[in-house]
Write a protein that holds these residues in place. Structure first.
Motif, PDB file in Angstrom:
ATOM      1  N   PHE A   1       3.606  -6.337  -0.221  1.00 28.49           N
ATOM      2  CA  PHE A   1       4.057  -7.091  -1.396  1.00 28.49           C
ATOM      3  C   PHE A   1       4.047  -8.591  -1.110  1.00 28.49           C
ATOM      4  CE2 PHE A   1       7.533  -8.915  -3.969  1.00 28.49           C
ATOM      5  CZ  PHE A   1       7.023  -8.637  -5.225  1.00 28.49           C
ATOM      6  N   LEU A   2       4.376  -8.940   0.135  1.00 27.43           N
ATOM      7  CA  LEU A   2       4.471 -10.354   0.494  1.00 27.43           C
ATOM      8  C   LEU A   2       3.518 -10.742   1.634  1.00 27.43           C
ATOM      9  CD1 LEU A   2       6.143 -12.781  -0.413  1.00 27.43           C
ATOM     10  CD2 LEU A   2       7.785 -12.257   1.389  1.00 27.43           C
ATOM     11  N   PHE A   3       3.288  -9.788   2.554  1.00 28.36           N
ATOM     12  CA  PHE A   3       2.552 -10.144   3.769  1.00 28.36           C
ATOM     13  C   PHE A   3       1.187  -9.461   3.873  1.00 28.36           C
ATOM     14  CE2 PHE A   3       7.042 -10.685   4.894  1.00 28.36           C
ATOM     15  CZ  PHE A   3       7.018 -11.980   5.361  1.00 28.36           C
ATOM     16  N   VAL A   4       0.319 -10.105   4.653  1.00 26.81           N
ATOM     17  CA  VAL A   4      -0.948  -9.477   5.025  1.00 26.81           C
ATOM     18  C   VAL A   4      -0.641  -8.576   6.223  1.00 26.81           C
ATOM     19  CG1 VAL A   4      -3.287  -9.871   5.878  1.00 26.81           C
ATOM     20  CG2 VAL A   4      -2.289 -11.451   4.231  1.00 26.81           C
TER      21      VAL A   4
ATOM     22  N   PHE B   1      -2.369   1.884  15.824  1.00 25.89           N
ATOM     23  CA  PHE B   1      -1.034   1.327  15.583  1.00 25.89           C
ATOM     24  C   PHE B   1      -0.403   1.972  14.348  1.00 25.89           C
ATOM     25  CE2 PHE B   1       1.715  -2.369  14.273  1.00 25.89           C
ATOM     26  CZ  PHE B   1       2.505  -2.384  15.402  1.00 25.89           C
ATOM     27  N   ASP B   2      -1.240   2.334  13.369  1.00 21.76           N
ATOM     28  CA  ASP B   2      -0.763   2.956  12.121  1.00 21.76           C
ATOM     29  C   ASP B   2       0.028   4.231  12.382  1.00 21.76           C
ATOM     30  OD1 ASP B   2      -1.850   1.014  10.621  1.00 21.76           O
ATOM     31  OD2 ASP B   2      -3.063   2.320   9.347  1.00 21.76           O
ATOM     32  N   ARG B   3      -0.323   4.903  13.470  1.00 24.55           N
ATOM     33  CA  ARG B   3       0.351   6.167  13.791  1.00 24.55           C
ATOM     34  C   ARG B   3       1.858   5.943  14.000  1.00 24.55           C
ATOM     35  NH1 ARG B   3      -2.454   8.980  18.665  1.00 24.55           N
ATOM     36  NH2 ARG B   3      -4.225   8.637  17.295  1.00 24.55           N
ATOM     37  N   TYR B   4       2.201   4.735  14.468  1.00 22.37           N
ATOM     38  CA  TYR B   4       3.604   4.441  14.779  1.00 22.37           C
ATOM     39  C   TYR B   4       4.332   3.738  13.628  1.00 22.37           C
ATOM     40  CZ  TYR B   4       1.617   5.444  19.323  1.00 22.37           C
ATOM     41  OH  TYR B   4       0.960   6.050  20.346  1.00 22.37           O
ATOM     42  N   VAL B   5       3.607   2.905  12.879  1.00 17.25           N
ATOM     43  CA  VAL B   5       4.304   2.122  11.834  1.00 17.25           C
ATOM     44  C   VAL B   5       3.825   2.456  10.416  1.00 17.25           C
ATOM     45  CG1 VAL B   5       4.714   0.187  13.396  1.00 17.25           C
ATOM     46  CG2 VAL B   5       2.683   0.180  11.958  1.00 17.25           C
ATOM     47  N   GLY B   6       2.785   3.254  10.290  1.00 17.26           N
ATOM     48  CA  GLY B   6       2.244   3.562   8.967  1.00 17.26           C
ATOM     49  C   GLY B   6       1.488   2.379   8.388  1.00 17.26           C
ATOM     50  N   LYS B   7       1.198   2.450   7.107  1.00 16.45           N
ATOM     51  CA  LYS B   7       0.428   1.366   6.472  1.00 16.45           C
ATOM     52  C   LYS B   7       1.310   0.229   5.952  1.00 16.45           C
ATOM     53  CE  LYS B   7      -3.637   4.074   5.169  1.00 16.45           C
ATOM     54  NZ  LYS B   7      -4.198   3.914   6.525  1.00 16.45           N
ATOM     55  N   GLN B   8       2.606   0.349   6.102  1.00 18.03           N
ATOM     56  CA  GLN B   8       3.563  -0.714   5.735  1.00 18.03           C
ATOM     57  C   GLN B   8       3.349  -1.216   4.300  1.00 18.03           C
ATOM     58  OE1 GLN B   8       2.264  -3.017   9.277  1.00 18.03           O
ATOM     59  NE2 GLN B   8       4.420  -3.067   9.801  1.00 18.03           N
ATOM     60  N   ARG B   9       3.275  -0.251   3.374  1.00 19.10           N
ATOM     61  CA  ARG B   9       2.962  -0.590   1.979  1.00 19.10           C
ATOM     62  C   ARG B   9       3.967  -1.575   1.367  1.00 19.10           C
ATOM     63  NH1 ARG B   9      -2.278   0.807   1.248  1.00 19.10           N
ATOM     64  NH2 ARG B   9      -2.625   3.036   1.374  1.00 19.10           N
ATOM     65  N   LEU B  10       5.240  -1.458   1.766  1.00 15.06           N
ATOM     66  CA  LEU B  10       6.254  -2.349   1.180  1.00 15.06           C
ATOM     67  C   LEU B  10       6.009  -3.802   1.586  1.00 15.06           C
ATOM     68  CD1 LEU B  10       9.702  -0.510   1.336  1.00 15.06           C
ATOM     69  CD2 LEU B  10       8.532  -1.400  -0.688  1.00 15.06           C
ATOM     70  N   LEU B  11       5.616  -3.976   2.864  1.00 13.60           N
ATOM     71  CA  LEU B  11       5.389  -5.343   3.363  1.00 13.60           C
ATOM     72  C   LEU B  11       4.190  -6.011   2.684  1.00 13.60           C
ATOM     73  CD1 LEU B  11       6.012  -4.984   7.212  1.00 13.60           C
ATOM     74  CD2 LEU B  11       7.443  -6.132   5.534  1.00 13.60           C
TER      75      LEU B  11
ATOM     76  N   ILE C   1      -2.362 -13.902  -6.460  1.00 16.41           N
ATOM     77  CA  ILE C   1      -2.408 -14.910  -7.530  1.00 16.41           C
ATOM     78  C   ILE C   1      -3.846 -15.110  -8.023  1.00 16.41           C
ATOM     79  CG2 ILE C   1      -2.135 -17.386  -8.027  1.00 16.41           C
ATOM     80  CD1 ILE C   1       0.333 -17.325  -6.144  1.00 16.41           C
ATOM     81  N   PHE C   2      -4.793 -15.164  -7.084  1.00 18.19           N
ATOM     82  CA  PHE C   2      -6.167 -15.497  -7.459  1.00 18.19           C
ATOM     83  C   PHE C   2      -7.080 -14.273  -7.595  1.00 18.19           C
ATOM     84  CE2 PHE C   2      -4.413 -19.334  -5.505  1.00 18.19           C
ATOM     85  CZ  PHE C   2      -4.640 -20.240  -6.529  1.00 18.19           C
ATOM     86  N   GLY C   3      -6.488 -13.081  -7.568  1.00 21.46           N
ATOM     87  CA  GLY C   3      -7.250 -11.858  -7.887  1.00 21.46           C
ATOM     88  C   GLY C   3      -8.209 -11.388  -6.817  1.00 21.46           C
ATOM     89  N   THR C   4      -7.922 -11.705  -5.559  1.00 17.22           N
ATOM     90  CA  THR C   4      -8.809 -11.240  -4.488  1.00 17.22           C
ATOM     91  C   THR C   4      -8.117 -10.221  -3.573  1.00 17.22           C
ATOM     92  OG1 THR C   4      -8.177 -13.207  -3.212  1.00 17.22           O
ATOM     93  CG2 THR C   4     -10.260 -13.322  -4.409  1.00 17.22           C
ATOM     94  N   PHE C   5      -6.987  -9.689  -4.041  1.00 17.73           N
ATOM     95  CA  PHE C   5      -6.247  -8.729  -3.206  1.00 17.73           C
ATOM     96  C   PHE C   5      -6.759  -7.310  -3.427  1.00 17.73           C
ATOM     97  CE2 PHE C   5      -2.800  -5.747  -2.339  1.00 17.73           C
ATOM     98  CZ  PHE C   5      -2.463  -6.123  -1.049  1.00 17.73           C
ATOM     99  N   GLN C   6      -6.828  -6.553  -2.345  1.00 12.61           N
ATOM    100  CA  GLN C   6      -7.181  -5.134  -2.432  1.00 12.61           C
ATOM    101  C   GLN C   6      -6.405  -4.365  -1.361  1.00 12.61           C
ATOM    102  OE1 GLN C   6      -9.243  -3.165  -4.541  1.00 12.61           O
ATOM    103  NE2 GLN C   6      -8.017  -1.697  -3.394  1.00 12.61           N
TER     104      GLN C   6
ATOM    105  N   PHE D   1       0.551 -14.619   4.258  1.00 14.79           N
ATOM    106  CA  PHE D   1       1.078 -14.122   2.983  1.00 14.79           C
ATOM    107  C   PHE D   1      -0.039 -13.559   2.101  1.00 14.79           C
ATOM    108  CE2 PHE D   1       4.092 -17.458   4.298  1.00 14.79           C
ATOM    109  CZ  PHE D   1       5.243 -16.682   4.359  1.00 14.79           C
ATOM    110  N   SER D   2       0.289 -12.441   1.423  1.00  7.22           N
ATOM    111  CA  SER D   2      -0.708 -11.827   0.538  1.00  7.22           C
ATOM    112  C   SER D   2      -0.647 -12.434  -0.869  1.00  7.22           C
ATOM    113  CB  SER D   2      -0.480 -10.316   0.458  1.00  7.22           C
ATOM    114  OG  SER D   2       0.834 -10.044   0.013  1.00  7.22           O
ATOM    115  N   ILE D   3       0.293 -13.370  -1.077  1.00  7.68           N
ATOM    116  CA  ILE D   3       0.505 -13.898  -2.433  1.00  7.68           C
ATOM    117  C   ILE D   3      -0.716 -14.643  -2.974  1.00  7.68           C
ATOM    118  CG2 ILE D   3       3.024 -14.030  -2.405  1.00  7.68           C
ATOM    119  CD1 ILE D   3       2.794 -16.920  -1.463  1.00  7.68           C
ATOM    120  N   TRP D   4      -1.438 -15.342  -2.097  1.00  9.26           N
ATOM    121  CA  TRP D   4      -2.592 -16.131  -2.582  1.00  9.26           C
ATOM    122  C   TRP D   4      -3.675 -15.205  -3.112  1.00  9.26           C
ATOM    123  CZ3 TRP D   4       0.049 -20.183  -2.809  1.00  9.26           C
ATOM    124  CH2 TRP D   4       0.878 -20.582  -1.756  1.00  9.26           C
TER     125      TRP D   4
END
Lengths: 121, 204
Positions: B66-69, B54-64, B99-104, B93-96
């Motif tokens: 910011f808010l979404f998983v 799917f990435d071939r068509y939409v890329g890694k969606q880096r901007l999204l 906020i709690f330092g588990t995002f990568q 949402f990627s916000i949790w």
């Protein structure tokens, strides 16, 4: 109205189930046609795992969970209503709870074993 | 990755999955509203498991991110690369996680290798997928001489043991980060294929 809610809920969940099933099958077919499906067998294991996961809900029932929630609702701390911003708040609270339960299922081995089946590709 | 992974569950999942929603009416949320939100979120969760192509068509969606998983963010959660262990628990949402330092985020130079640290599990075997880790936990519990250690096997994270405390995901991840930030070799001296960070599992 309260009597109809479980029936309406059942119908909505039926529709939801068909949508999920349709999307899963559509992707599976696309992968097979484009020869990018790595393992059909693994796909079947996943589907049977879904069936095993669903059996307790079939017997205990979403209705039982919904019943418990309806009962708890009678003792609610406040009435939030159904304004558009409450829907957004509900989604955010649900999403946070998903994050928390998910985190805890990685922290405790006793829960992790029930969860880790999801972790492989 | 593929959509069937999103529906793969455990026969004991019913013991903890409802905890996500069952108490929310106490706060004043209508149960029906919660069920609708859960259904929408589960559909979004299904999308996160879309095939890598799917990435071939939409890329890694880096901007999204910011808010979404995004599918890219969730692929990190399914990876067994040490540097990605126990990250990205969110559903919509990627916000949790932030906020709690588990995002990568998915690093451009480390492709996620899917799986868990237990190399024994064959994902093409239903009984192994459902029961093997329970068997291992039972063996660990039996091997502990003291009752308190038997209880700890249930309550501690995977990787703990009663002999020397074991090594858990956080320790593997910290080591991998140090190695990533300060590689012990000069880049031009080592061919790219020998990277230690890509999908190597512990022997223990």
């Amino acid at each position: 109205m309260t009597t109809y809610l479980p029936i309406l809920l059942g119908k909505l969940q039926g529709i939801f189930g068909y949508v999920v099933l349709g999307l899963v099958i559509a992707e599976w077919l696309l992968l097979v046609i484009s020869k990018k499906m790595e393992s059909n067998r693994e796909g079947w294991v996943n589907v049977f795992s879904y069936v095993l996961d669903s059996i307790p809900y079939f017997f205990l029932g979403k209705v039982m969970i919904f019943g418990t929630m309806t009962w708890l609702y009678q003792y609610r701390l406040t009435t939030l209503g159904d304004a558009w911003y409450i829907w957004i708040l509900a989604y955010l609270v649900y999403d946070f709870m998903f994050w928390l339960v998910h985190l805890l299922s990685h922290v405790f081995s006793g829960v992790s074993m029930a969860y880790t089946t999801r972790q492989k590709k | 990755m593929k959509l069937t992974v999103a529906v793969r569950g455990s026969f004991l999942g019913f013991l903890h999955i409802p905890l996500t929603i069952i108490w929310l009416p106490i706060l004043g949320f209508d149960p029906f509203m919660i069920f609708i939100c859960e259904s929408i979120a589960r559909l979004y969760g299904l999308y996160e498991h879309v095939n890598d192509h799917f990435d071939r068509y939409v890329g890694k969606q880096r901007l999204l991110e910011f808010l979404f998983v995004t599918p890219s963010v969730h692929r990190v959660h399914h990876a067994k690369n040490y540097i990605y262990l126990d990250r990205n628990y969110g559903e919509t949402f990627s916000i949790w996680d932030k906020i709690f330092g588990t995002f990568q985020t998915e690093l451009d130079d480390i492709k996620p290798v899917y799986g868990i640290l237990s190399e024994e599990i064959n994902s093409k075997s239903l009984w192994q997928v459902q029961l093997l880790l329970w068997r291992d936990l039972w063996r660990d519990i039996r091997s502990a001489p003291r009752l308190i250690d038997k209880i700890r096997y249930v309550l501690k994270p995977p990787g703990w043991n009663h002999r020397d405390g074991g090594k858990m995901a956080a320790a593997y991840r910290d080591e991998a980060w140090k190695e990533y930030q300060h590689p012990p070799y000069r880049k031009e001296e080592v061919p790219p294929s020998s990277s230690k960070l890509e999908g190597v599992s512990p022997s223990s």
